[in-house]
Design a protein around this motif. Structure first.
Motif, PDB file in Angstrom:
ATOM      1  N   THR B  37       0.937  -1.112  -0.006  1.00 11.51           N
ATOM      2  CA  THR B  37      -0.006  -0.081  -0.170  1.00 11.51           C
ATOM      3  C   THR B  37       0.760   1.278  -0.147  1.00 11.51           C
ATOM      4  O   THR B  37       1.990   1.152   0.156  1.00 11.51           O
ATOM      5  CB  THR B  37      -0.722   0.071   1.240  1.00 11.51           C
ATOM      6  OG1 THR B  37      -0.033   0.056   2.355  1.00 11.51           O
ATOM      7  CG2 THR B  37      -1.836  -1.104   1.411  1.00 11.51           C
ATOM      8  N   GLY B  38      -0.036   2.267  -0.094  1.00  9.77           N
ATOM      9  CA  GLY B  38       1.055   3.606  -0.435  1.00  9.77           C
ATOM     10  C   GLY B  38       1.662   3.894   1.105  1.00  9.77           C
ATOM     11  O   GLY B  38       2.663   4.575   0.872  1.00  9.77           O
ATOM     12  N   ALA B  39       1.401   3.262   2.274  1.00 10.01           N
ATOM     13  CA  ALA B  39       1.821   3.656   3.328  1.00 10.01           C
ATOM     14  C   ALA B  39       3.259   2.705   3.741  1.00 10.01           C
ATOM     15  O   ALA B  39       3.588   2.867   4.931  1.00 10.01           O
ATOM     16  CB  ALA B  39       0.882   3.848   4.581  1.00 10.01           C
ATOM     17  N   GLY B 108       8.094   6.718  -1.990  1.00 15.18           N
ATOM     18  CA  GLY B 108       7.088   5.927  -2.149  1.00 15.18           C
ATOM     19  C   GLY B 108       6.705   5.494  -0.812  1.00 15.18           C
ATOM     20  O   GLY B 108       5.821   4.643  -0.779  1.00 15.18           O
ATOM     21  N   ASN B 109       7.541   5.805   0.176  1.00 13.99           N
ATOM     22  CA  ASN B 109       7.413   5.185   1.658  1.00 13.99           C
ATOM     23  C   ASN B 109       7.330   3.968   1.770  1.00 13.99           C
ATOM     24  O   ASN B 109       6.648   2.951   2.243  1.00 13.99           O
ATOM     25  CB  ASN B 109       6.033   5.698   2.108  1.00 13.99           C
ATOM     26  CG  ASN B 109       6.054   7.142   2.665  1.00 13.99           C
ATOM     27  OD1 ASN B 109       7.150   7.702   2.989  1.00 13.99           O
ATOM     28  ND2 ASN B 109       5.003   7.923   2.343  1.00 13.99           N
ATOM     29  N   ASN B 110       8.205   3.141   0.874  1.00 15.60           N
ATOM     30  CA  ASN B 110       8.282   1.857   0.592  1.00 15.60           C
ATOM     31  C   ASN B 110       9.604   1.225   0.964  1.00 15.60           C
ATOM     32  O   ASN B 110       9.830   0.239   0.079  1.00 15.60           O
ATOM     33  CB  ASN B 110       7.688   1.514  -0.815  1.00 15.60           C
ATOM     34  CG  ASN B 110       7.397   0.050  -1.258  1.00 15.60           C
ATOM     35  OD1 ASN B 110       6.875  -0.477  -0.216  1.00 15.60           O
ATOM     36  ND2 ASN B 110       7.381  -0.265  -2.329  1.00 15.60           N
TER      37      ASN B 110
ATOM     38  N   ILE C 132       5.721   7.116  -7.791  1.00 17.83           N
ATOM     39  CA  ILE C 132       4.435   7.324  -6.876  1.00 17.83           C
ATOM     40  C   ILE C 132       3.333   6.838  -7.514  1.00 17.83           C
ATOM     41  O   ILE C 132       2.346   6.472  -6.772  1.00 17.83           O
ATOM     42  CB  ILE C 132       4.764   8.798  -6.588  1.00 17.83           C
ATOM     43  CG1 ILE C 132       6.161   9.077  -6.046  1.00 17.83           C
ATOM     44  CG2 ILE C 132       3.339   9.133  -5.634  1.00 17.83           C
ATOM     45  CD1 ILE C 132       6.168  10.692  -5.469  1.00 17.83           C
ATOM     46  N   ILE C 133       3.103   7.199  -8.959  1.00 15.43           N
ATOM     47  CA  ILE C 133       1.728   6.611  -9.416  1.00 15.43           C
ATOM     48  C   ILE C 133       1.632   5.215  -9.447  1.00 15.43           C
ATOM     49  O   ILE C 133       0.547   5.005  -8.753  1.00 15.43           O
ATOM     50  CB  ILE C 133       1.865   7.174 -10.970  1.00 15.43           C
ATOM     51  CG1 ILE C 133       1.941   8.714 -11.058  1.00 15.43           C
ATOM     52  CG2 ILE C 133       0.472   6.483 -11.537  1.00 15.43           C
ATOM     53  CD1 ILE C 133       1.871   9.039 -12.434  1.00 15.43           C
ATOM     54  N   SER C 135       3.052   3.501  -7.232  1.00 15.53           N
ATOM     55  CA  SER C 135       2.884   2.936  -5.895  1.00 15.53           C
ATOM     56  C   SER C 135       1.515   3.128  -5.396  1.00 15.53           C
ATOM     57  O   SER C 135       1.012   2.309  -4.699  1.00 15.53           O
ATOM     58  CB  SER C 135       3.889   3.860  -5.158  1.00 15.53           C
ATOM     59  OG  SER C 135       3.709   3.544  -3.698  1.00 15.53           O
ATOM     60  N   LYS C 136       1.114   4.291  -5.899  1.00 16.72           N
ATOM     61  CA  LYS C 136      -0.359   4.528  -5.403  1.00 16.72           C
ATOM     62  C   LYS C 136      -1.541   3.317  -6.084  1.00 16.72           C
ATOM     63  O   LYS C 136      -2.574   3.346  -5.525  1.00 16.72           O
ATOM     64  CB  LYS C 136      -0.923   5.829  -5.695  1.00 16.72           C
ATOM     65  CG  LYS C 136      -0.056   7.049  -5.044  1.00 16.72           C
ATOM     66  CD  LYS C 136      -1.080   8.050  -4.411  1.00 16.72           C
ATOM     67  CE  LYS C 136      -0.355   9.303  -3.752  1.00 16.72           C
ATOM     68  NZ  LYS C 136       0.443   8.924  -2.525  1.00 16.72           N
ATOM     69  N   LEU C 137      -1.081   2.999  -7.095  1.00 16.55           N
ATOM     70  CA  LEU C 137      -1.951   2.082  -7.946  1.00 16.55           C
ATOM     71  C   LEU C 137      -1.704   0.714  -7.350  1.00 16.55           C
ATOM     72  O   LEU C 137      -2.325  -0.151  -7.628  1.00 16.55           O
ATOM     73  CB  LEU C 137      -1.760   1.916  -9.338  1.00 16.55           C
ATOM     74  CG  LEU C 137      -1.949   3.291 -10.062  1.00 16.55           C
ATOM     75  CD1 LEU C 137      -1.402   3.179 -11.735  1.00 16.55           C
ATOM     76  CD2 LEU C 137      -3.555   3.305 -10.113  1.00 16.55           C
ATOM     77  N   ASP C 138      -0.703   0.722  -6.389  1.00 16.03           N
ATOM     78  CA  ASP C 138      -0.309  -0.888  -5.617  1.00 16.03           C
ATOM     79  C   ASP C 138       0.246  -1.449  -6.679  1.00 16.03           C
ATOM     80  O   ASP C 138      -0.036  -2.905  -6.585  1.00 16.03           O
ATOM     81  CB  ASP C 138      -1.717  -1.341  -5.181  1.00 16.03           C
ATOM     82  CG  ASP C 138      -2.052  -1.102  -3.647  1.00 16.03           C
ATOM     83  OD1 ASP C 138      -2.920  -1.478  -3.187  1.00 16.03           O
ATOM     84  OD2 ASP C 138      -0.847  -0.612  -3.245  1.00 16.03           O
TER      85      ASP C 138
END
Lengths: 323, 454, 281
Positions: B37-39, B108-110, C132-133, C135-138
Motif C-alpha cells: 500500500t502507499g503507506a 514512495g514510503n516503501n 509514486i503513481i 505505488s499509489k496504484l499498488d
C-alpha cells in the motif's frame, strides 16, 4: 436564393459531420496512446517541472525555491558547461558517423543473396547489446593499453599503446566509437525504408538509361528522406540522452572529459541528493533537444519528400522517372 | 460493420490473453500486491515459499554487493529462518543502482525493513528520518553490546542518535610486495615511517629493480587528504560539517607539498602513469597483485582479496607521516552499516535480525569479513581460527591501528559527496598535468566550503 | 535492385562484408570465447582469443544465479514481460501512427509535438513521479508497471511508422474510400500489410529494448523471483567486489540468444519489399 442557401447549409452540415467523424476516428486510433500518455507521461512531466523549482532531496518534502536552481546552473556551475560541451561534441561527432555507416551498410546489404540475412544479423548484433554491462566491460578491455584495438593497430603498422579510455584526449572517442559501433538499429530502419521503394522505379530508370549513381541520387535518396529525417531526429535525441555507457566505461572521467550531460544530471540527483537541481537540468536539456529537433523539422520542409503530399523538392527528376 | 466487430474482438482476445498471462505470473504477487500500500506496509503475511505458512512475518532486507556476498548473506539469513518464525524477502542489487532504487522507494514510503547503509549516505537518511534510532534496542538488549566497545558506535551516530550499526571497521593502509623489497635490498616499512622515507623507498626500489609504485589513492584522493589533515591534529570535518583546517596555512601547505611530491614522482617515472592506473577496474588489473608495483595505498578491507590474487601475503603498514606533522593521521571508518527503516512495521524483529547479522557466531562464520572486521571482540576472536592468513593479517593491522586512534570517524556530513568529488577530480587533474598542486588544493577548498555551506 | 551480378563482383562483395563484419563483431567473438575460459583467466589472457581449455563452468555457475534463484526463473520472467510488451507496443503504436498521419483530427499537431517531447526528457527525472503513481496504484513488485505503459506505444515507434506511412501515397486512401472502405478497414486491410516491414522492425526493437530494460525492472521488481535477465546480469558485475566476468559473459551470451533467434526468424518480413503496381498503372 432559397435553394442555394439550403445547399450551402447542407454542405456545411456535411462538412461538420465529416469533421466530427474525423475527430472521433482520430481519437479512437490514438486513444490507447493518449490515455497512457496522460497517466504515465504527462503527470510525471509536470511533476518534474514543478520539482525543478524546488530543493528536493527525495527523503523529505520538496521546498519551493523559485528560479534558484536555474540561476545556479547557469551562473555558478562549472561542470554544467563542461557537461554541455562534452555532450555536444559527442552528439555532433557520433550521430553523423552513425548515420553514415548505417546507410552505407544498409545499401550494401540491400540485395538478394543467401548469406545476406546472416550478415544483417551480424551487423545488427552490436546494437542489441545496447547499454549492457557486459558490452561496456568488454569495450573497456578492448580499448585498454593491452587491448585488442592496440593489438590490431600495431599489427597493421600503426604503433599505438595508449590506454584509450583513460587518455584525456581519446576517452570520449572510446564512447563515441561504442555508440557508432551500435549502428545496427539505424541500419535496419534504412533497410526497411530501402525495401519500401518500389522496384519498378529503378526498372524504369534503367530503361531510361540512368546509371547507378544517378539512380541513387534521384530515386533512392529522395524517397529515403522521410526515413533519413526519422533517423536523424532519433539519433540526435538518443545522443543527447547517452548515459549508461559513459557511466560504466569511464564514469565521466578522466577528469570529467567524458562527463555527459545525463551522467552529471544523475550524479546531482542521486549521488548528491539534489533531485530539484537535477530536474532543472533535465528541463534545460529538453529545451536544447527540442530546439535542435524543431530546427531539423523546419529544415525538413526543404529536403524531405513525402509521397503522400504534394511537396516540391527534387521532384522534377523523380516525377520524370515515375510517370 | 461485421469487419469492425471482427477486428474489435481480435483486439479484445489479445487483451484478454495478456491479462490472463499477467495474472498467472501475478498469482505469486497477488498477495504482495495487497501488501504494497502507499503507506509502505511491508510486513503483511505473504511468502515466496509456498511451503511456509502465511501467518509468518515477512521482513524485507536489502543490500548491495556481488554474487559472493549475495550468496553468503542469503546463506546466513536462511539459517536464521530455520530457527525463527520469520520469512525474508531478499532485495539485493549492485552498488551502482542501489541508491537510486532506495531513494525512489523512500519517496514512495516503501523502504525495505533492514537496509545496508553507507558512510556517505547515512546522514541524509538519518536526518530526514528515513531510518530510525537503534538506541531503544540497544537499551533493551536486543542489540547486544557485551563484546563491543561503545565508542565504536560513534561511527553510526548522527546528531546524537545511533542510526546505523557498523558492520565492521576499516582503515587506510600501505600494502607492499615483500618479494620486490627483498630483491631491491630495501627494508620493509615501519608503521611510524615518514613521508620522505616513503618517497625514498619508492625511488630506491625503482632504481634497483625498475619496479614502480602506485600513485597514492588516485581513485579517491580523500583518503590521503584526510590522513594528512589529521596528522596536523585536525578533524576532517567539524561538527557543523565545515572544514576547520581550511584556514590553517600549515595544513594547506602540508597538503600542497604532499600533492606536489606525488606529481614529481610521477614525472620522474617512479610512480605509475596516471593513464595506466586510472584504467584499472578490477582487482586483477592492479599492478600490485601482478608484481608490477612495489607499494600501493589501499583500504584495509581489500587486503585479503589482493593478497589472494597475488598469491602471497602482502606486507601492510600504516601511512607515512608528513615530515613536519604533529602526530599520525591514521583514522578508522565504519565499513558500512545495518539500519532499520522508518517504514518498518516491526522494528523489534528487525533489530533481532540485525543483532544476528553482526553478533551471531554462526552467521559470521558464513559471512566472514565480507562486511568488515566485526566490532565484537568475541566474533573477532572466534573468527581468527576460521579465517585465512590474509584476513588474520587484517585483523592484526586493525588492532594496531585502533590502539593509536581515539575513535572511529563519524559519518560524512550531508553535502560531502559533491565536495569530495571536487577533490577527486582536482587530484586527477593534477596528475594529468591540468592543474598544479596549489590550484588543486585551493580550488577544492573554495568549492568545498561553498558546497558544504549549502 | 540489380540484375545478374558477375561472380567477381559477388566475391568482392562477400569479402568486403565479411572483413568489415569481423572487425565489427570481434569484441563479441572475444566475449563468446571468453565465456568458455576459466573465469580467472578471462582478463589475464586477453590477447589469446581461443581458450586453452574449454570449460563450461561459467555457464553452470552463471546459470545458478544467486541465493537459489536460477536463470531459469529470470529467463521466464523476461519472456513474459517482453512478449506482452511487444504485442501491446506494436499494436498501439501503429494505431496511433495511423491516426496521426492519416486522420486530420482536432489537436493533431499539438498532440504530435507532445508525443515527440516525451522522448526529450531523461528518464532519470521521471522515475520518481512515475514510481509514486505506480505505488499509489499498488502495482509495485508486480509486472504491471513494466507492461502496461508499453500498451500505450512508444514515441519512437509511432514516429517511425508515421514516416513509413508517409511513403504510402494518399491516392490509396482515396481509392479505398471510393470503394466503400471505412477508416478502420483501411487501417487493417490496406495500411498494415503495406507497412509490414516497419511493423516487424518495431517488433524486433520493442523486443530487445524491453529485454534489455534494467532500471524499470529493478525499481518495480523487488524480489529476486521476479527479476528479469537484465537485472541478473547487472548483479554479476558489481564494481565494489571482485566480479565473475566469466559467468557474466556466459549469461550475456545466453541472454542474447532469444533476440538473435527472433531477429533471424523475422528477417524476411523486415526485408520484404512492396509493390505498388496497382497504383501507378
Amino acid at each position: 436564393m432559397n435553394y442555394r442557401s439550403k445547399n450551402a447549409e447542407l454542405i456545411t452540415k456535411t462538412k461538420n459531420r465529416n469533421r466530427f467523424k474525423e475527430n472521433v476516428y482520430g481519437y479512437l486510433f490514438i486513444g490507447p496512446w493518449l490515455i497512457c500518455f496522460i497517466v504515465f507521461m504527462a503527470i510525471p512531466f509536470v511533476t518534474s517541472f514543478v520539482l525543478s523549482f524546488t530543493d528536493y532531496n527525495m527523503l523529505s518534502e520538496p521546498k519551493f525555491i523559485g528560479l534558484n536552481n536555474y540561476i545556479e546552473l547557469f551562473t555558478k556551475d562549472k561542470l554544467f558547461w563542461q557537461a554541455l560541451s562534452v555532450t555536444f561534441r559527442f552528439v555532433f561527432l557520433s550521430v553523423p558517423l552513425r548515420l553514415l555507416f548505417a546507410l552505407a551498410i544498409a545499401l550494401l546489404l540491400n540485395r538478394q543473396s543467401k548469406l545476406v540475412p546472416l550478415y544483417r544479423c551480424v551487423y545488427y548484433l552490436p546494437s542489441i547489446l545496447g547499454g549492457s554491462v557486459a558490452v561496456s566491460v568488454m569495450w573497456k578491455y578492448c580499448f585498454s593499453k593491452t587491448g585488442v584495438v592496440n593489438i590490431f593497430l600495431n599489427s597493421i603498422g600503426i604503433p599505438s599503446d595508449i590506454s584509450w579510455i583513460s587518455n584525456k584526449d581519446t576517452a570520449l572517442w572510446s564512447i563515441i566509437l561504442l555508440f557508432v559501433w551500435q549502428f545496427g538499429s539505424s541500419m535496419l530502419i534504412f533497410l526497411a525504408g530501402l525495401k519500401q521503394i518500389p522496384k519498378n522505379y529503378y526498372e524504369a530508370a534503367t530503361v531510361d538509361g540512368a546509371g547507378v549513381f544517378r539512380q541513387f541520387f534521384n530515386i533512392t535518396l529522395p524517397l529515403l528522406t522521410p526515413i533519413i529525417l526519422f533517423n536523424t531526429v532519433m539519433q540526435i535525441i538518443g545522443g543527447f540522452m547517452v548515459f549508461t555507457q559513459a557511466m560504466i566505461i569511464t564514469d565521466g572521467g578522466p577528469v570529467n572529459k567524458t562527463l555527459v550531460y545525463v551522467l552529471y544530471l544523475y550524479q546531482q540527483s542521486f549521488k548528491y541528493y539534489k533531485m530539484g537541481y537535477g530536474s532543472a537540468m533535465a528541463w534545460v536539456l529538453l529545451l536544447i533537444v527540442g530546439f535542435f529537433t524543431a530546427l531539423i523539422f523546419k529544415s525538413s520542409n526543404t529536403w524531405v519528400f513525402y509521397e503522400n503530399e504534394s511537396k516540391k523538392p527534387r521532384t522534377k527528376k523523380l516525377k520524370k522517372v515515375v510517370s | 460493420m461485421k469487419r469492425k466487430i471482427e477486428k474489435m474482438s481480435k483486439f479484445l482476445v489479445l487483451i484478454g490473453l495478456a491479462l490472463i498471462m499477467m495474472s498467472c505470473s501475478s498469482e505469486n504477487d497477488a498477495t504482495s500486491e495487497s501488501e504494497m500500500t502507499g503507506a509502505g506496509d511491508s510486513t503483511e503475511s505473504s511468502s515466496e515459499n509456498s511451503q511456509v505458512e502465511k501467518t509468518d512475518t515477512e521482513v524485507r532486507i536489502t543490500w548491495w554487493g556481488s554474487q559472493a556476498r549475495h550468496n553468503s548473506t542469503i546463506e546466513a539469513l536462511d539459517k536464521y529462518v530455520e530457527k525463527n518464525d520469520v520469512n525474508f524477502s531478499y532485495e539485493y542489487t549492485s552498488w551502482s543502482s542501489y541508491w537510486e532504487t532506495l531513494a525512489t522507494q523512500a519517496v514512495g514510503n516503501n523502504l525495505p525493513d533492514i537496509i545496508q547503509m553507507s558512510t556517505t549516505d547515512i546522514v541524509n537518511y538519518s536526518k530526514n528520518n528515513q531510518i530510525v534510532s537503534l538506541q531503544p534496542y540497544i537499551d533493551s538488549g536486543i542489540i547486544d553490546l557485551t563484546y563491543v566497545d561503545k565508542n565504536s558506535l560513534s561511527a553510526g551516530t548522527v546528531e546524537g542518535e545511533v542510526t546505523g550499526y557498523p558492520t565492521g571497521v576499516n582503515t587506510v593502509s600501505v600494502v607492499y610486495n615483500k618479494e620486490i623489497f627483498d630483491q631491491a635490498g630495501v627494508d620493509y616499512p615501519k608503521d611510524n615511517w615518514t613521508w620522505s622515507e616513503y618517497l625514498d623507498t619508492a625511488k630506491k626500489i625503482f632504481e634497483e629493480t625498475g619496479v614502480q609504485t602506485d600513485i597514492p589513492f588516485l581513485s579517491e584522493a580523500r583518503w590521503l587528504a584526510e590522513y594528512v589533515v589529521r596528522s596536523y591534529d585536525y578533524d576532517f570535518y567539524e561538527a557543523d560539517g565545515s572544514f576547520g583546517w581550511a584556514n590553517d596555512e600549515r595544513v594547506l601547505n602540508g597538503l600542497k607539498n604532499a600533492f606536489a611530491d606525488i606529481k614529481e614522482m610521477v614525472e620522474l617515472g617512479v610512480f605509475i602513469d596516471p593513464e595506466v592506473q586510472i584504467a584499472w577496474a578490477t582487482t586483477e588489473d592492479n599492478y600490485i597483485v601482478q608484481g608490477k608495483s612495489a607499494m600501493a595505498f589501499l583500504l584495509s578491507n581489500y587486503y585479503e582479496t589482493y593478497s589472494d590474487v597475488l598469491g602471497a601475503p602482502m606486507g601492510i603498514c600504516m601511512l607515512p607521516k608528513p615530515d613536519d606533522a604533529d602526530k599520525s593521521g591514521m583514522y578508522m571508518n565504519a565499513n558500512m552499516y545495518w539500519s532499520i527503516s522508518a517504514d518498518c512495521e516491526d522494528p523489534e524483529t528487525a533489530a533481532s535480525i540485525l543483532n544476528y547479522m553482526v553478533n551471531d557466531m554462526e552467521a559470521m562464520e558464513t559471512i566472514l569479513a565480507d562486511r568488515g572486521i566485526s566490532l565484537s571482540s568475541e566474533i573477532r576472536e572466534g573468527l581468527t581460527e576460521v579465517v585465512g592468513e590474509y584476513t588474520a593479517n587484517t585483523f592484526d593491522y586493525i588492532s594496531s591501528v585502533s590502539e593509536i586512534v581515539e575513535k572511529t570517524n563519524a559519518p560524512d556530513p550531508a553535502n560531502a559527496a559533491e565536495a569530495i568529488n571536487v577533490l577527486k577530480v582536482n587530484y586527477q587533474a593534477l596528475m594529468y598535468g591540468e592543474m598544479d598542486a596549489e590550484e588543486a588544493i585551493d580550488d577544492f577548498v573554495v568549492q568545498a566550503t561553498d558546497i558544504l555551506g549549502q | 535492385m540489380n540484375k545478374k551480378v558477375s561472380p567477381i563482383n559477388m566475391l568482392l562483395f562477400h569479402l568486403l562484408v565479411i572483413s568489415i563484419s569481423f572487425v565489427m563483431i570481434y569484441p563479441l567473438i572475444w566475449m563468446f570465447f571468453s565465456s568458455f575460459k576459466d573465469s580467472a583467466l578471462v582478463l589475464t589472457t586477453i590477447e589469446q582469443l581461443f581458450p586453452s581449455e574449454w570449460k563450461l563452468n561459467n555457464y553452470y555457475n552463471g546459470w545458478s544465479g544467486f541465493g537459489g534463484t536460477s536463470f531459469e526463473v529470470f529467463f521466464k520472467n523476461s519472456f513474459i514481460v517482453t512478449t506482452l510488451s511487444v504485442i501491446g507496443n506494436v499494436l498501439v503504436s501503429s494505431m496511433a501512427a495511423y491516426g496521426f498521419s492519416r486522420i486530420k483530427f482536432k489537436g493533431r499537431n499539438v498532440l504530435f509535438v507532445c508525443m515527440l517531447i516525451t522522448m526529450m526528457l531523461p528518464a532519470q527525472v521521471l522515475i520518481i513521479p512515475q514510481y509514486i503513481i505506480f505505488s499509489k496504484l499498488d502495482w509495485v513488485n508486480t509486472f504491471l508497471p513494466l507492461v502496461v505503459p508499453e500498451w500505450g506505444g512508444r514515441a519512437f515507434f509511432i514516429f517511425l511508422i508515421i514516416q513509413f506511412m508517409a511513403g504510402i501515397p494518399s491516392e490509396l486512401d482515396e481509392a479505398a474510400k471510393i470503394d466503400g472502405c471505412d477508416r478502420i478497414k483501411l487501417y487493417t486491410r490496406i495500411m498494415l500489410p503495406l507497412i509490414r516491414p516497419a511493423l516487424v522492425t518495431c517488433a524486433v526493437f520493442a523486443f530487445y529494448w524491453k529485454w534489455d530494460d534494467f532500471m524499470g525492472s529493478l525499481l518495480y521488481l523487488n524480489t529476486p523471483e521476479k527479476y528479469t535477465v537484465s537485472i541478473a546480469l547487472k548483479l554479476f558485475a558489481d564494481p565494489t567486489s571482485v566480479s565473475d566476468y566469466g559467468a557474466l559473459f556466459a549469461m550475456c551470451i545466453l541472454s542474447l540468444l532469444p533476440v538473435i533467434i527472433l531477429f533471424l526468424v523475422l528477417q524476411k518480413y523486415i526485408v520484404e519489399g512492396i509493390a505498388t503496381s496497382g497504383l501507378k498503372g
